[in-house]
Design a protein around this motif. Structure first.
Motif, PDB file in Angstrom:
ATOM      1  N   MET A   1       0.866  -1.182   0.000  1.00 30.48           N
ATOM      2  CA  MET A   1       0.000   0.000   0.000  1.00 30.48           C
ATOM      3  C   MET A   1       0.905   1.234   0.000  1.00 30.48           C
ATOM      4  O   MET A   1       1.438   1.613   1.023  1.00 30.48           O
ATOM      5  CB  MET A   1      -0.905  -0.015   1.230  1.00 30.48           C
ATOM      6  CG  MET A   1      -1.831   1.146   1.287  1.00 30.48           C
ATOM      7  SD  MET A   1      -2.959   1.102   2.697  1.00 30.48           S
ATOM      8  CE  MET A   1      -3.924  -0.333   2.312  1.00 30.48           C
ATOM      9  N   ILE A   4      -1.918   6.234   0.757  1.00 29.73           N
ATOM     10  CA  ILE A   4      -3.095   6.128   1.610  1.00 29.73           C
ATOM     11  C   ILE A   4      -4.118   7.148   1.134  1.00 29.73           C
ATOM     12  O   ILE A   4      -3.788   8.314   0.934  1.00 29.73           O
ATOM     13  CB  ILE A   4      -2.730   6.384   3.080  1.00 29.73           C
ATOM     14  CG1 ILE A   4      -1.743   5.310   3.555  1.00 29.73           C
ATOM     15  CG2 ILE A   4      -3.974   6.393   3.957  1.00 29.73           C
ATOM     16  CD1 ILE A   4      -1.186   5.562   4.925  1.00 29.73           C
ATOM     17  N   SER A   8      -8.865   3.832   1.329  1.00 26.05           N
ATOM     18  CA  SER A   8      -8.033   2.733   1.822  1.00 26.05           C
ATOM     19  C   SER A   8      -8.816   1.914   2.838  1.00 26.05           C
ATOM     20  O   SER A   8      -9.520   2.467   3.687  1.00 26.05           O
ATOM     21  CB  SER A   8      -6.758   3.280   2.476  1.00 26.05           C
ATOM     22  OG  SER A   8      -5.942   3.942   1.545  1.00 26.05           O
ATOM     23  N   LEU A  13      -4.788  -1.540   5.823  1.00 26.90           N
ATOM     24  CA  LEU A  13      -3.854  -0.501   6.254  1.00 26.90           C
ATOM     25  C   LEU A  13      -3.147  -0.900   7.545  1.00 26.90           C
ATOM     26  O   LEU A  13      -1.926  -0.831   7.647  1.00 26.90           O
ATOM     27  CB  LEU A  13      -4.590   0.824   6.440  1.00 26.90           C
ATOM     28  CG  LEU A  13      -3.761   1.984   6.995  1.00 26.90           C
ATOM     29  CD1 LEU A  13      -2.687   2.398   6.001  1.00 26.90           C
ATOM     30  CD2 LEU A  13      -4.654   3.150   7.338  1.00 26.90           C
ATOM     31  N   THR A  42     -13.694   1.617   4.875  1.00 25.79           N
ATOM     32  CA  THR A  42     -12.593   2.444   4.399  1.00 25.79           C
ATOM     33  C   THR A  42     -12.259   3.452   5.499  1.00 25.79           C
ATOM     34  O   THR A  42     -13.013   3.617   6.463  1.00 25.79           O
ATOM     35  CB  THR A  42     -12.988   3.215   3.127  1.00 25.79           C
ATOM     36  OG1 THR A  42     -14.046   4.140   3.456  1.00 25.79           O
ATOM     37  CG2 THR A  42     -13.420   2.289   2.014  1.00 25.79           C
TER      38      THR A  42
END
Length: 71
Positions: A1, A4, A8, A13, A42
């Protein structure tokens, strides 16, 4: 990833960057990173559920991006 964004996934994350999870919980009260919803929500959804506005979300994303870029 690498980047960000507000889209995301919380679970992804935190899995990729455990430090981000601590920031989300301690600085923003997003304890959803440890619950089932964190696998589906998210960043934007989690922040909105907790009453944060778009400006606060952008500020948090910038903070997280700087954190994950630190080595």
């Amino acid at each position: 990833m690498a980047k960000i964004t507000k889209k995301s996934n919380l679970g992804e994350l935190v899995q990729a960057y455990p430090k981000a999870g601590r920031v989300l919980m301690e600085d923003y009260g997003l304890h959803c990173v440890g619950c089932v919803a964190g696998r589906f929500d998210t960043l934007e959804e989690g922040m909105k559920i907790h009453g944060y506005d778009d400006k606060e979300i952008e500020k948090m994303i910038n903070k997280l991006q700087k954190l994950v870029e630190e080595k």
